[in-house]
Design a protein around this motif. Structure first.
Motif, PDB file in Angstrom:
ATOM      1  N   GLU A  11       0.814  -1.217   0.000  1.00 24.93           N
ATOM      2  CA  GLU A  11       0.000   0.000   0.000  1.00 24.93           C
ATOM      3  C   GLU A  11       0.851   1.272   0.000  1.00 24.93           C
ATOM      4  N   LEU A  12       2.155   1.126   0.209  1.00 24.63           N
ATOM      5  CA  LEU A  12       3.046   2.288   0.326  1.00 24.63           C
ATOM      6  C   LEU A  12       3.707   2.608  -1.014  1.00 24.63           C
ATOM      7  N   SER A  13       3.708   3.894  -1.341  1.00 17.40           N
ATOM      8  CA  SER A  13       4.438   4.390  -2.509  1.00 17.40           C
ATOM      9  C   SER A  13       5.588   5.263  -2.026  1.00 17.40           C
TER      10      SER A  13
ATOM     11  N   THR B 256      -4.746   4.655   1.569  1.00 21.66           N
ATOM     12  CA  THR B 256      -5.588   3.576   2.093  1.00 21.66           C
ATOM     13  C   THR B 256      -5.913   3.815   3.559  1.00 21.66           C
TER      14      THR B 256
ATOM     15  N   TRP C 206       2.179  -0.404   8.405  1.00 23.11           N
ATOM     16  CA  TRP C 206       3.131   0.317   7.551  1.00 23.11           C
ATOM     17  C   TRP C 206       4.448   0.555   8.279  1.00 23.11           C
TER      18      TRP C 206
ATOM     19  N   ASN D 217      -0.330   9.771   5.237  1.00 19.89           N
ATOM     20  CA  ASN D 217      -1.605   9.133   4.935  1.00 19.89           C
ATOM     21  C   ASN D 217      -2.587  10.156   4.355  1.00 19.89           C
TER      22      ASN D 217
ATOM     23  N   TRP E  86       7.061   8.009   2.576  1.00 20.02           N
ATOM     24  CA  TRP E  86       6.213   7.106   1.808  1.00 20.02           C
ATOM     25  C   TRP E  86       4.782   7.626   1.918  1.00 20.02           C
TER      26      TRP E  86
ATOM     27  N   THR F 214       0.421   6.874   1.238  1.00 15.76           N
ATOM     28  CA  THR F 214      -0.676   5.938   1.000  1.00 15.76           C
ATOM     29  C   THR F 214      -1.985   6.672   1.235  1.00 15.76           C
TER      30      THR F 214
END
Length: 344
Positions: free
Chosen positions: A35-37, A107, A118, A84, A103, A105
């Motif tokens: 889920e992490l970019s 979500t 995470w 987030n 990072w 996300t």
């Protein structure tokens, strides 16, 4: 003899269940890593003895400048932060910081165990062998000898003592005024706007499952949960751990596995303890008391906390005649909120 054998089997079964739980948490973290970019990754510059700080944030642009400044001064070398889905400039601000890896996300925070899946992945990947500090952006760590020593001094002592943990009491700060009058200047110490706290009224309870000491108390229990003390937030945390890849937090930083990581508040070990100055009640607390019940991302059973959010929206004065003003770590130690243990 039969009872002793039964007790041993019971303990072994309990230990086995905790091992299974830890493995499940690590599996979840690996799965949730998808889920992490990566936004910006500066972890290649991490050195062997660096102290790392991990956090998940959302819309913390106001608090982050002091959060970073405070913990840099305390000895953190690099910050590994999950954003987030902030929409207040948080991500852009973090990208510009030379000691921050980011990072992102969009979500669900709640479905990632309130961000801990995470963070566990990042700790598995980058935290092994390092002292890892895991915080929220509204927390500022205070350690014994805070005016003269830093985390490098503290962790050197813990290494000599062969201790893996440093626990801290989360201390809710609040103003003398109504909440919407607690105006905060970005970059200033949290205590400039929130200069008071509850020094007494904390309940300590030994909990056998995870072998931890649970602590409840502070202004939220006094004002918002006096009639339902079992819903009052837990104030015990173990935010600083010498990390191994098989470690995992169970519930925020309140509980960790293996269970030996929860021993920090046990006075028999004579370990130092700290305080996390918790800047929850800035004037923006009123805005969050409107948005969070809608998002329902911050509690396992959010329906239990509707009355709490209603009470915060009423813009109360939390200060009373028993409130203490913040005067530094030595005063906190005198009040029994932290201790230097054997760290002279």
């Amino acid at each position: 003899m039969i009872k002793a054998i039964a007790d041993l089997l019971k303990r072994n079964l309990a230990d086995y269940k905790l091992r299974l739980k830890r493995r499940w948490l690590l599996f979840r973290a690996i799965r949730k890593s998808g889920e992490l970019s990566t936004v910006v990754n500066r972890t290649a510059t991490i050195q062997k003895n660096d102290i790392l700080c991990f956090a998940t944030v959302r819309n913390e642009r106001v608090r982050l400048p002091y959060f970073l400044k405070h913990h840099r001064a305390l000895g953190v070398s690099q910050f590994l932060i999950v954003d987030n889905a902030s929409d207040d400039g948080t991500r852009a601000y973090l990208e510009d910081q030379p000691d921050v890896s980011v990072w992102s996300t969009s979500t669900s925070y709640r479905s990632a165990r309130f961000g801990m899946d995470w963070i566990t992945w990042l700790q598995m990947r980058y935290g092994r062998g390092h002292w890892c500090l895991t915080l929220d952006a509204d927390e500022a760590m205070v350690i014994p000898h805070h005016d003269a020593r830093d985390l490098k001094d503290l962790t050197a002592f813990l290494d000599r003592k062969r201790a893996e943990v440093f626990p801290a009491l989360m201390l809710d700060l609040y103003p003398k005024t109504r909440l919407d009058e607690a105006k905060y200047t970005t970059g200033a110490p949290f205590t400039d706007a929130l200069g008071f706290y509850d020094a007494y009224g904390y309940d300590w309870e030994q909990q056998p499952k995870y072998r931890n000491i649970s602590i409840r108390g502070g202004v939220r229990k006094r004002v918002f949960f006096s009639k339902k003390p079992d819903l009052a937030p837990h104030m015990h945390k173990t935010p600083l751990i010498k990390w191994r890849w098989r470690y995992a937090y169970v519930s925020s930083t309140h509980i960790a596995l293996p269970a030996r990581l929860n021993r920090g508040f046990d006075a028999r070990h004579r370990l130092p303890t700290g305080v996390l100055l918790h800047a929850k009640f800035l004037d923006e607390a009123l805005r969050q008391s409107v948005s969070e019940p809608i998002r329902k991302e911050h509690f396992t059973h959010p329906e239990f906390y509707n009355e709490y959010y209603d009470a915060v929206r009423s813009n109360p004065i939390l200060w009373d005649s028993t409130s203490h003003s913040y005067q530094g770590w030595a005063r906190l130690e005198q009040e029994g909120l932290m201790t230097r243990g054997d760290w002279d």
